[in-house]
Write a protein that holds these residues in place. Sequence first.
Motif, PDB file in Angstrom:
ATOM      1  N   UNK A 146      -3.239 -48.690  -5.445  1.00  0.00           N
ATOM      2  CA  UNK A 146      -2.787 -48.565  -6.832  1.00  0.00           C
ATOM      3  C   UNK A 146      -2.925 -47.107  -7.225  1.00  0.00           C
ATOM      4  N   UNK A 147      -1.921 -46.565  -7.921  1.00  0.00           N
ATOM      5  CA  UNK A 147      -1.998 -45.161  -8.320  1.00  0.00           C
ATOM      6  C   UNK A 147      -0.742 -44.733  -9.042  1.00  0.00           C
ATOM      7  N   UNK A 148      -0.520 -43.430  -9.056  1.00  0.00           N
ATOM      8  CA  UNK A 148       0.609 -42.894  -9.814  1.00  0.00           C
ATOM      9  C   UNK A 148       1.188 -41.684  -9.080  1.00  0.00           C
ATOM     10  N   UNK A 149       2.507 -41.589  -9.046  1.00  0.00           N
ATOM     11  CA  UNK A 149       3.182 -40.402  -8.528  1.00  0.00           C
ATOM     12  C   UNK A 149       3.758 -39.649  -9.724  1.00  0.00           C
ATOM     13  N   UNK A 150       3.483 -38.341  -9.764  1.00  0.00           N
ATOM     14  CA  UNK A 150       3.878 -37.545 -10.930  1.00  0.00           C
ATOM     15  C   UNK A 150       4.710 -36.355 -10.511  1.00  0.00           C
ATOM     16  N   UNK A 151       5.729 -36.079 -11.333  1.00  0.00           N
ATOM     17  CA  UNK A 151       6.562 -34.900 -11.094  1.00  0.00           C
ATOM     18  C   UNK A 151       6.324 -33.904 -12.222  1.00  0.00           C
ATOM     19  N   UNK A 152       6.540 -32.615 -11.923  1.00  0.00           N
ATOM     20  CA  UNK A 152       6.383 -31.576 -12.951  1.00  0.00           C
ATOM     21  C   UNK A 152       7.353 -31.782 -14.104  1.00  0.00           C
ATOM     22  N   UNK A 153       8.472 -32.477 -13.856  1.00  0.00           N
ATOM     23  CA  UNK A 153       9.465 -32.719 -14.929  1.00  0.00           C
ATOM     24  C   UNK A 153       8.982 -33.756 -15.931  1.00  0.00           C
ATOM     25  N   UNK A 154       7.839 -34.399 -15.645  1.00  0.00           N
ATOM     26  CA  UNK A 154       7.306 -35.392 -16.573  1.00  0.00           C
ATOM     27  C   UNK A 154       7.522 -36.825 -16.116  1.00  0.00           C
ATOM     28  N   UNK A 155       8.382 -37.018 -15.121  1.00  0.00           N
ATOM     29  CA  UNK A 155       8.633 -38.384 -14.631  1.00  0.00           C
ATOM     30  C   UNK A 155       7.400 -38.911 -13.904  1.00  0.00           C
ATOM     31  N   UNK A 156       7.133 -40.197 -14.099  1.00  0.00           N
ATOM     32  CA  UNK A 156       5.987 -40.839 -13.455  1.00  0.00           C
ATOM     33  C   UNK A 156       6.435 -42.138 -12.808  1.00  0.00           C
ATOM     34  N   UNK A 157       5.867 -42.411 -11.653  1.00  0.00           N
ATOM     35  CA  UNK A 157       6.226 -43.622 -10.918  1.00  0.00           C
ATOM     36  C   UNK A 157       4.957 -44.285 -10.405  1.00  0.00           C
ATOM     37  N   UNK A 158       4.748 -45.558 -10.743  1.00  0.00           N
ATOM     38  CA  UNK A 158       3.510 -46.212 -10.324  1.00  0.00           C
ATOM     39  C   UNK A 158       3.513 -46.597  -8.843  1.00  0.00           C
ATOM     40  N   UNK A 159       2.324 -46.699  -8.275  1.00  0.00           N
ATOM     41  CA  UNK A 159       2.143 -47.314  -6.957  1.00  0.00           C
ATOM     42  C   UNK A 159       1.394 -48.616  -7.214  1.00  0.00           C
ATOM     43  N   UNK A 160       1.987 -49.721  -6.822  1.00  0.00           N
ATOM     44  CA  UNK A 160       1.349 -51.037  -7.002  1.00  0.00           C
ATOM     45  C   UNK A 160       1.485 -51.826  -5.714  1.00  0.00           C
ATOM     46  N   UNK A 161       0.382 -52.462  -5.307  1.00  0.00           N
ATOM     47  CA  UNK A 161       0.426 -53.245  -4.070  1.00  0.00           C
ATOM     48  C   UNK A 161       0.770 -52.384  -2.868  1.00  0.00           C
ATOM     49  N   UNK A 162       0.400 -51.085  -2.927  1.00  0.00           N
ATOM     50  CA  UNK A 162       0.679 -50.176  -1.810  1.00  0.00           C
ATOM     51  C   UNK A 162       2.123 -49.709  -1.744  1.00  0.00           C
TER      52      UNK A 162
END
Length: 324
Positions: free
Chosen positions: A32-48
Amino acid sequence: MKPWLLALLACPECAGELAARADQTEAGEIETGLLRCACGAEFPVRGGIPRFARGPARPEARSTVERFGYQWRAFRDRLPGYREAFLDWMAPLGEADLRGGVVLDAGCGGGRFTDVAASLGARMVVGADLSESVEAAQELVRHRANAGIVQADLLRLPFRQPFDLVFTIGVLHHLPDGEEGFTALVRHLRPGGRVHAWVYGREGNEWLLRFVDPVRKRLTSRLPPAVLRVAALALAAPLHLALRVLYRRRSGARLPYGAYLSWLARFPFPHTQQVVFDHLSAPIAHYYPRDEFRGWFEKARLEDIVVSARNANSWRGTARVPGG
Ligand SMILES: [Zn+2]
């Protein structure tokens, strides 16, 4: 999420680099976690699984995605003979074209081909799919160090251009516009990389287009998937009997639809049921003429284009990006 996956990923909004934050890890992988871009976009990591999905807006396309999500979670059997089947789908490419490569299985469904490609010696294989089938795919391949799953739209994939090989089997004909999908995939190949696609053919499917396709469009693609699953069971029983009695013999290949049905006759019953479900479920299914399919490769300015028929009712195409 496998640690090596991060180096292949890029922000689907701006193509920028992504930074990973791990909230929960398991055996060195982000669960579980989060991927972040400098542009502000965020994408979760769930269940690997890194999640980039932003579903299609058109109801027909959204329903197609949802129904495949159901299908690949409902039919999970690991079937014998899938390695041979995969290599047949991939021809004229073979094991040597996978070995050591960075490979994308675009529209991986339940991950069967991601699994096989990883077992054949690819360095890294990523299976990407927009639907909830990624859960089944992740379960299937998570034990393989060289396979990872991403939930994303093929039209806006979260990758740079890392791939030696992108293959897509049975997917493009279920997109609103197959050529648009094909063109989007080619963008993620390195110079000299190869693309391989398999789609339903218009030629050789006249019977299906005339009798089965109207039923799919008007009726079965609107049934709740759980109801269609039962209907597919009822329809698959007599079909499977016919496959066993008529099409398993050597003479089966000379019967109507012989090439396709004698291939189908090799598999156990759950596969027959799944194939019946598959043909009746998707709201979107296109059947492409050979020339139109070949045109996708030509318009993308690819080299060494080879298009061949599979089971006399579908098209396989392979080509290379110039350079490299
Ligand atoms: Zn970005």
